[in-house]
Scaffold this motif. Structure first.
Motif, PDB file in Angstrom:
ATOM      1  N   ALA A 146       0.925  -1.051   0.117  1.00 39.04           N
ATOM      2  CA  ALA A 146       0.148   0.039  -0.024  1.00 39.04           C
ATOM      3  C   ALA A 146       0.827   1.188   0.024  1.00 39.04           C
ATOM      4  N   GLU A 147       1.827   0.951   0.771  1.00 39.38           N
ATOM      5  CA  GLU A 147       2.938   2.375   0.803  1.00 39.38           C
ATOM      6  C   GLU A 147       3.476   2.740  -0.480  1.00 39.38           C
ATOM      7  N   GLU A 148       3.703   1.559  -1.127  1.00 41.10           N
ATOM      8  CA  GLU A 148       4.314   1.671  -2.635  1.00 41.10           C
ATOM      9  C   GLU A 148       3.371   2.217  -3.576  1.00 41.10           C
ATOM     10  N   VAL A 149       2.178   1.691  -3.630  1.00 44.01           N
ATOM     11  CA  VAL A 149       1.213   2.244  -4.459  1.00 44.01           C
ATOM     12  C   VAL A 149       0.841   3.698  -4.087  1.00 44.01           C
ATOM     13  N   LEU A 150       0.744   4.238  -2.983  1.00 42.96           N
ATOM     14  CA  LEU A 150       0.363   5.504  -2.631  1.00 42.96           C
ATOM     15  C   LEU A 150       1.662   6.235  -2.817  1.00 42.96           C
ATOM     16  N   ALA A 151       3.022   5.952  -2.548  1.00 35.71           N
ATOM     17  CA  ALA A 151       4.335   6.510  -3.039  1.00 35.71           C
ATOM     18  C   ALA A 151       4.013   6.820  -4.631  1.00 35.71           C
ATOM     19  N   ALA A 152       3.923   5.956  -5.463  1.00 35.44           N
ATOM     20  CA  ALA A 152       3.816   5.998  -6.838  1.00 35.44           C
ATOM     21  C   ALA A 152       2.715   7.223  -7.243  1.00 35.44           C
ATOM     22  N   VAL A 153       1.697   7.067  -6.391  1.00 33.78           N
ATOM     23  CA  VAL A 153       0.413   8.005  -6.720  1.00 33.78           C
ATOM     24  C   VAL A 153       0.915   9.351  -6.427  1.00 33.78           C
ATOM     25  N   THR A 154       1.679   9.398  -5.381  1.00 27.96           N
ATOM     26  CA  THR A 154       2.168  10.880  -4.924  1.00 27.96           C
ATOM     27  C   THR A 154       3.075  11.413  -5.860  1.00 27.96           C
ATOM     28  N   ARG A 155       4.030  10.408  -6.365  1.00 27.56           N
ATOM     29  CA  ARG A 155       4.940  11.080  -7.284  1.00 27.56           C
ATOM     30  C   ARG A 155       4.338  11.531  -8.671  1.00 27.56           C
ATOM     31  N   LEU A 156       3.056  10.755  -9.069  1.00 31.68           N
ATOM     32  CA  LEU A 156       2.429  11.279 -10.277  1.00 31.68           C
ATOM     33  C   LEU A 156       1.587  12.876 -10.060  1.00 31.68           C
ATOM     34  N   VAL A 157       1.268  13.000  -8.830  1.00 32.52           N
ATOM     35  CA  VAL A 157       0.776  14.219  -8.213  1.00 32.52           C
ATOM     36  C   VAL A 157       1.690  15.386  -8.540  1.00 32.52           C
ATOM     37  N   HIS A 158       3.061  15.034  -7.856  1.00 30.01           N
ATOM     38  CA  HIS A 158       3.994  16.094  -7.445  1.00 30.01           C
ATOM     39  C   HIS A 158       5.066  16.363  -8.706  1.00 30.01           C
ATOM     40  N   ASP A 159       5.328  15.319  -9.529  1.00 25.88           N
ATOM     41  CA  ASP A 159       5.999  15.317 -10.576  1.00 25.88           C
ATOM     42  C   ASP A 159       5.483  15.516 -11.963  1.00 25.88           C
ATOM     43  N   LEU A 160       4.079  15.183 -12.013  1.00 27.53           N
ATOM     44  CA  LEU A 160       3.528  15.279 -13.260  1.00 27.53           C
ATOM     45  C   LEU A 160       2.243  16.014 -13.329  1.00 27.53           C
ATOM     46  N   GLY A 161       2.013  16.404 -11.877  1.00 25.14           N
ATOM     47  CA  GLY A 161       0.961  17.475 -11.842  1.00 25.14           C
ATOM     48  C   GLY A 161      -0.607  16.555 -12.312  1.00 25.14           C
ATOM     49  N   VAL A 162      -0.494  15.232 -11.984  1.00 25.65           N
ATOM     50  CA  VAL A 162      -1.864  14.513 -12.101  1.00 25.65           C
ATOM     51  C   VAL A 162      -2.760  14.960 -11.072  1.00 25.65           C
ATOM     52  N   THR A 163      -3.829  15.116 -11.267  1.00 21.53           N
ATOM     53  CA  THR A 163      -5.162  15.361 -10.536  1.00 21.53           C
ATOM     54  C   THR A 163      -5.638  13.991  -9.912  1.00 21.53           C
ATOM     55  N   VAL A 164      -5.814  13.746  -8.695  1.00 20.87           N
ATOM     56  CA  VAL A 164      -6.132  12.505  -8.026  1.00 20.87           C
ATOM     57  C   VAL A 164      -7.247  12.495  -7.067  1.00 20.87           C
ATOM     58  N   LEU A 165      -8.326  11.675  -7.498  1.00 17.83           N
ATOM     59  CA  LEU A 165      -9.568  11.786  -6.350  1.00 17.83           C
ATOM     60  C   LEU A 165      -9.388  10.418  -5.772  1.00 17.83           C
ATOM     61  N   LEU A 166      -9.524  10.173  -4.671  1.00 18.07           N
ATOM     62  CA  LEU A 166      -9.158   8.779  -4.128  1.00 18.07           C
ATOM     63  C   LEU A 166     -10.022   8.510  -2.773  1.00 18.07           C
ATOM     64  N   ALA A 167     -10.855   7.797  -2.881  1.00 20.83           N
ATOM     65  CA  ALA A 167     -11.771   7.225  -1.675  1.00 20.83           C
ATOM     66  C   ALA A 167     -11.037   6.155  -1.019  1.00 20.83           C
ATOM     67  N   GLU A 168     -11.053   6.258   0.162  1.00 20.72           N
ATOM     68  CA  GLU A 168     -10.533   5.152   0.974  1.00 20.72           C
ATOM     69  C   GLU A 168     -10.924   5.048   2.486  1.00 20.72           C
ATOM     70  N   HIS A 169     -11.322   3.660   2.846  1.00 17.66           N
ATOM     71  CA  HIS A 169     -11.950   3.620   4.291  1.00 17.66           C
ATOM     72  C   HIS A 169     -10.679   3.475   5.279  1.00 17.66           C
ATOM     73  N   ARG A 170      -9.533   2.978   4.667  1.00 16.32           N
ATOM     74  CA  ARG A 170      -8.490   3.009   5.675  1.00 16.32           C
ATOM     75  C   ARG A 170      -7.541   4.528   5.637  1.00 16.32           C
ATOM     76  N   LEU A 171      -8.210   5.401   6.349  1.00 14.53           N
ATOM     77  CA  LEU A 171      -7.704   6.620   6.265  1.00 14.53           C
ATOM     78  C   LEU A 171      -6.296   6.837   6.803  1.00 14.53           C
ATOM     79  N   GLU A 172      -6.069   5.898   7.840  1.00 12.47           N
ATOM     80  CA  GLU A 172      -4.547   5.907   8.311  1.00 12.47           C
ATOM     81  C   GLU A 172      -3.549   5.845   7.431  1.00 12.47           C
ATOM     82  N   ARG A 173      -3.849   4.881   6.455  1.00 12.57           N
ATOM     83  CA  ARG A 173      -2.656   4.943   5.355  1.00 12.57           C
ATOM     84  C   ARG A 173      -2.661   6.219   4.328  1.00 12.57           C
TER      85      ARG A 173
END
Length: 565
Positions: free
Chosen positions: A177-204
């Motif tokens: 999960a950390e690896e996937v979220l790190a990849a998503v975060t890189r897309l946001v900060h490095d490429l300016g991708v807009t992300v809408l993410l629904a998640e019940h495990r908010l602690e992650r």
């Protein structure tokens, strides 16, 4: 990038809108976390972004939703595929090919991307999500977590400008999960991708969010800075609940910030023995299920290796381990439906629903009805057990099957006055209309329905494979209460889970699998605190103090009485 202008969504036959007068703007390069209880409309909000709502789901959408200047009312999902990538709650629903590599390439083929570019992107995505060793594997052979990563990768290869993720880490172990979220975060900060993410495990995920979109359940939407929204929201991760209990302001959203704020709290709690998370059993129970030398192999490749395991009466066991470690294979084998290359499984005679003295206690050698009263299993994909046309029919069938061997009336495996499947469902996910088709429910509601169906039979041993997928914190608390009741009646419950917060609150014992072998087996506090991967947020924040849950901290603070853990 995304604009909701006075948006309301009403499904056919509904007496009120799922979304009501929503005004929302999401900027380019923003990561928005969508939160809310099960069934409040999070999936509807996400589905409106690429036109799935209402083009595919039906119903009526009032107002307008525009994405990168395109109105979704005039552009169906196929005309938004180059801009919006969507990963749904159930990865199997989105697969259209047979192997991992083919699935990663499929969306690019539909967008007519050059073969050389496709090859490069596939390789990049395989490395990004740790899928290189699985490139030629059939999708149906993968574990639930591996399928989740493939689903995310199949969207990323198209390089969308907007990424919509519905429960993207629900089937992933903490590291994955950390690896996937790190990849998503890189897309946001490095490429300016807009992300809408629904998640019940908010602690992650809460620490990654730029903004939180909260759906209180009345159709409205509240959006704002994470710390501001969580001050009053009805749903929050343990780190926020701890901040509320300790009176911290602003509320911390990461373990690092919380540890800094917690120095005075650690001093105040030093020397105070925390209340037990779980009720202490009067005496260790006898083994209800005994497995010896159990090996499971697929095409000669072992998934479970000579496992010895005893499941005791009155005990709740959490089965943990990384994706692909053999957890699901072990559960299916214990239940009797899965393959077993060698070894033995026996359930002790006696008790509600048990096989008679003349019966062999091996579930694999019994009929399906007899085995179900010995060992019940809720699979990772709950819809596998749903086959009727309405929720009410499923519940009635569960009652009939569970009570059929005990005469008429509510005298099933629980005995006289047993809770019906409907009563169990209302405790897990209240308010589900009995006339609803089961496949029209949200993933969390489907899971709650299947849990109610299996719990109606009240088997002596209950195996739950990732039961918290799609469940919010409130529903998890209700699930813990039901699990506690079952354990209190002398049954044994096994929960295969990646949800460390749930394991900390629900389990007496933790068993960790790695590559098919048991590598750890002991009391919950000892096993999960010993590993930074499996430690809950409270333990990380208050270490080295022996606290696992917010409830323990709240009850230890001056002026506070005992609270539920």
């Amino acid at each position: 990038m995304i604009t909701f202008d006075q948006v309301s969504v009403v499904y056919d036959g509904a007496d009120r809108p799922v979304l009501r007068d929503v005004n929302l703007s999401v900027d380019e390069g923003e990561l928005c976390l969508v939160v809310g209880h099960t069934g409040v409309g999070k999936s509807t909000l996400l589905g409106a972004v690429n036109g799935l709502v209402p083009h595919f789901t039906g119903g009526t959408l009032y107002g307008s939703v525009t994405v990168d200047g395109r109105d979704t009312a005039d552009h169906p999902p196929r005309e938004l595929a180059d801009v919006v990538g969507v990963v749904g709650q159930d990865p199997l629903d989105g697969f259209v090919t047979d192997t991992v590599e083919e699935e990663l390439a499929y969306s690019m083929e539909q967008l007519a991307i050059a073969p050389a570019v496709m090859r490069k992107r596939v390789e990049e995505t395989l490395d990004l999500l740790g899928l290189a060793d699985l490139r030629h594997r059939a999708l149906h052979e993968l574990s639930g977590g591996q399928q989740q990563r493939v689903a995310i990768g199949s969207v990323l290869t198209a390089h969308p400008r907007v990424l919509v993720l519905d429960e993207p880490t629900s089937a992933l172990d903490p590291t994955a999960a950390e690896e996937v979220l790190a990849a998503v975060t890189r897309l946001v900060h490095d490429l300016g991708v807009t992300v809408l993410l629904a998640e019940h495990r908010l602690e992650r995920v809460v620490q990654y969010a730029d903004r939180v979109i909260h759906l209180p359940g009345d159709g409205l939407v509240v959006a704002g800075e994470p710390s501001e929204v969580f001050e009053a929201s009805s749903i929050a991760p343990p780190i926020v609940e701890l901040g509320r209990a300790a009176g911290w302001s602003p509320l911390p959203l990461s373990v690092r910030d919380a540890r800094r704020a917690a120095r005075p709290l650690r001093t105040a709690l030093a020397g105070v023995t925390p209340a037990p998370v779980r009720p202490t059993p009067a005496a260790p129970g006898a083994d209800l299920l005994t497995a010896r030398g159990v090996t499971v192999a697929y095409r000669g490749v072992p998934a479970v290796r000579e496992v010895d395991l005893g499941l005791r009466a009155g005990e709740v066991t959490a089965l943990m381990g990384r994706n692909g470690s053999g957890k699901s294979s072990l559960l299916w084998t214990l239940q009797g439906s899965g393959p077993r290359s060698s070894g033995t499984v026996r359930v002790a005679p006696g008790g509600p629903g048990a096989a008679g003295p003349s019966k062999d206690g091996d579930p694999k050698k019994l009929s399906a009805a007899e085995a179900r009263r010995l060992v019940g299993l809720v699979p990772q994909t709950p819809t596998d057990l749903l086959y009727l046309e309405s929720v009410e029919q499923e519940l009635d069938q569960a009652d009939a099957e569970s009570w059929g061997g005990f005469g008429s009336g509510a005298e099933g495996a629980y005995g006289a006055g047993a809770p019906s499947a409907r009563a169990l469902l209302d405790r897990l996910a209240p308010g589900i209309d009995g006339a609803t088709h089961p496949r029209d429910l949200s993933e969390g509601q489907k899971l709650a329905l299947v849990l109610a169906i299996q719990l109606t039979a009240a088997p002596r041993v209950l195996l739950l494979d990732e039961p918290t997928r799609g469940l919010d914190y409130r529903a998890k608390t209700q699930l813990i209460a039901i699990v506690d009741e079952l354990a209190g009646e002398g049954r044994s419950v096994v929960v295969s889970t990646h949800d460390v917060e749930f394991a900390a609150r629900a389990a007496d014992r933790v068993v960790v699998l790695a590559d098919g072998d048991i590598v750890a087996d002991g009391p919950t506090a000892e096993v999960i605190v010993a590993s930074p991967v499996f430690a809950p947020q409270v333990a990380k924040i208050l270490s080295p103090l022996p606290y696992l849950t917010v409830g323990q901290v709240a009850s230890a603070l001056p002026g506070n009485g005992e609270e539920d853990a």
